[in-house]
Design a protein around this motif. Structure first.
Motif, short mmCIF file in Angstrom:
data_model
loop_
_atom_site.label_atom_id
_atom_site.label_comp_id
_atom_site.label_asym_id
_atom_site.label_seq_id
_atom_site.Cartn_x
_atom_site.Cartn_y
_atom_site.Cartn_z
N HIS A 161 -4.21 -13.28 -1.59
CA HIS A 161 -4.58 -12.26 -2.57
C HIS A 161 -4.73 -10.88 -1.90
O HIS A 161 -5.65 -10.12 -2.21
CB HIS A 161 -5.87 -12.63 -3.30
N GLU A 162 -3.82 -10.60 -0.97
CA GLU A 162 -3.81 -9.32 -0.28
C GLU A 162 -2.40 -8.75 -0.32
O GLU A 162 -1.43 -9.45 -0.04
CB GLU A 162 -4.27 -9.47 1.16
N TRP A 163 -2.30 -7.46 -0.65
CA TRP A 163 -1.01 -6.79 -0.68
C TRP A 163 -0.56 -6.44 0.74
O TRP A 163 -1.36 -5.99 1.55
CB TRP A 163 -1.06 -5.53 -1.52
N ARG A 164 0.72 -6.66 1.00
CA ARG A 164 1.31 -6.27 2.28
C ARG A 164 2.36 -5.21 2.04
O ARG A 164 3.20 -5.33 1.14
CB ARG A 164 1.93 -7.49 2.97
N ASP A 165 2.33 -4.13 2.83
CA ASP A 165 3.25 -3.02 2.67
C ASP A 165 4.69 -3.47 2.89
O ASP A 165 4.98 -4.24 3.81
CB ASP A 165 2.93 -1.88 3.64
N CYS A 166 5.58 -2.96 2.05
CA CYS A 166 7.00 -3.26 2.19
C CYS A 166 7.80 -1.97 2.38
O CYS A 166 8.57 -1.85 3.31
CB CYS A 166 7.50 -4.02 0.97
N LEU A 167 7.59 -0.99 1.50
CA LEU A 167 8.22 0.32 1.68
C LEU A 167 7.41 1.36 0.94
O LEU A 167 6.72 1.07 -0.05
CB LEU A 167 9.68 0.33 1.23
N ASP A 168 7.49 2.59 1.42
CA ASP A 168 6.76 3.71 0.83
C ASP A 168 7.61 4.96 1.03
O ASP A 168 7.70 5.49 2.13
CB ASP A 168 5.39 3.85 1.51
#
Length: 356
Positions: free
Chosen positions: A239-246
């Protein structure tokens, strides 16, 4: 417990009174206390701004959730099915685990929100073993809708945004990329998706995501706010978001349609959408940002796309290329040092001879 809390509060007040008592305050202490006070107040206001800077509201007319009442029925739903897509009690199945299938679900309503966030709950599973499955699914925000095609079940040369969960590597030379892989692309109606190179020439960025045959839920997060595109994933069951692109400078027009599609070829998988939840984001803007927002965008584009591609090319060097680059750099440095020593020795010897 209440008595303890009150006693602790009184003790804290006494401590603060002693610390800030003018009788015990030197100019040096007074200066640092003032700095501490300013920092604390500004930090509190900053936290307050962060909490109220952005509010989100679920937009049900653009969301697809259980029990999927009337989905696909003309006039009774905001969503429409296409191709081999079908409704079950647990998900919208875009394709079954069978060869040569493609399906999609599309919103009937164009979205006119300036800032939004899409949370996608999905599943990709099948009997195929690693590298014997395909091809993946896509989440769309495009001008066109309900058009079959080769790009994960949608038309090529699309106009808008596509976020792809690619499960099969077509280009085997690039061993540093692990599949499944999540990537994003912005099209203006003339840009083709390169299947042979897994979309590398036009991708904005991406990340690997082991999403097949998971025993827990998998989520994809797409946010578009202040012309900034952010993609994150939650696939580890934590239940944790992981960065993919920004990526900043992404310009998407209003009035496009949301959708999801998938395709299979000689290899296959079940591609399921459990839910698509769209949130309207209320963002505080400066006067300059409001003026920029009022400028109507008609053609999707990305600022500094050439620089972005250059950065991807540099990041995409193979391990062997990196090894030789480092090796030749070290050899070059050693060569320069040796030349420097020889020149200095020759100069020193000439100077010594002149002296004697």
């Amino acid at each position: 417990m209440a008595a303890v809390s009150r006693s602790r509060h009184r003790g804290d007040s006494k401590t603060i009174h002693i610390l800030f008592s003018p009788r015990k305050m030197t100019p040096f202490k007074l200066f640092w206390c003032f700095i501490f006070f300013v920092f604390t107040v500004s930090h509190c206001f900053a936290d307050d701004d962060d909490d109220h800077e952005m509010e989100e509201f679920l937009k049900r007319e653009y969301s697809l959730t259980k029990p999927y009442q009337g989905v696909g029925s003309l006039g009774s739903s905001h969503w429409e099915l296409m191709g081999d897509a079908m409704i079950t009690t647990e998900q919208v199945r875009l394709t079954p685990d069978m060869q040569s299938r493609q399906g999609a679900v599309w919103s009937r309503l164009p979205c006119h929100l300036s800032d939004w966030e899409m949370q996608v709950h999905f599943k990709i599973h099948g009997k195929g073993k690693k590298n014997l499955n395909g091809d993946g699914l896509a989440i769309w925000y495009t001008k066109e809708r309900m058009q079959k095609g080769p790009v994960f079940g949608n038309k090529d040369n699309f106009t808008g945004l596509g976020v792809f969960v690619d499960t099969y590597p077509n280009e085997e030379k690039h061993l540093e990329r692990i599949f499944p892989f999540v990537l994003a692309m912005v099209g203006n109606g003339t840009i083709s998706y390169d299947h042979e190179r897994d979309g590398r020439p036009t991708e904005l960025g991406g990340c690997n995501a082991m999403v097949r045959n998971l025993k827990h839920d998998a989520f994809l997060f797409i946010r578009y706010v202040r012309r900034r595109l952010t993609v994150m994933i939650d696939i580890d069951g934590q239940h944790e978001w992981r960065d993919c692109l920004d990526i900043p400078g992404v310009r998407l027009p209003k009035g496009f349609y949301f959708g999801a599609s998938a395709i299979t070829g000689d290899l296959s998988d079940n591609h399921d959408i459990v839910s698509l939840k769209l949130y309207q984001l209320t963002v505080l803007r400066s006067k300059q940002e409001e003026e920029e927002t009022e400028d109507e965008i008609t053609i999707p584009s990305v600022d500094n796309m050439d620089l972005l591609r250059l950065g991807q090319t540099e990041e995409g060097m193979s391990g062997l290329a990196i090894f030789f680059t480092v090796l030749f750099s070290i050899l070059g440095c050693i060569f320069l040092v040796v030349i420097g020593i020889l020149v200095y020795s020759h100069w020193n010897e000439s100077r010594r001879k002149r002296f004697y």
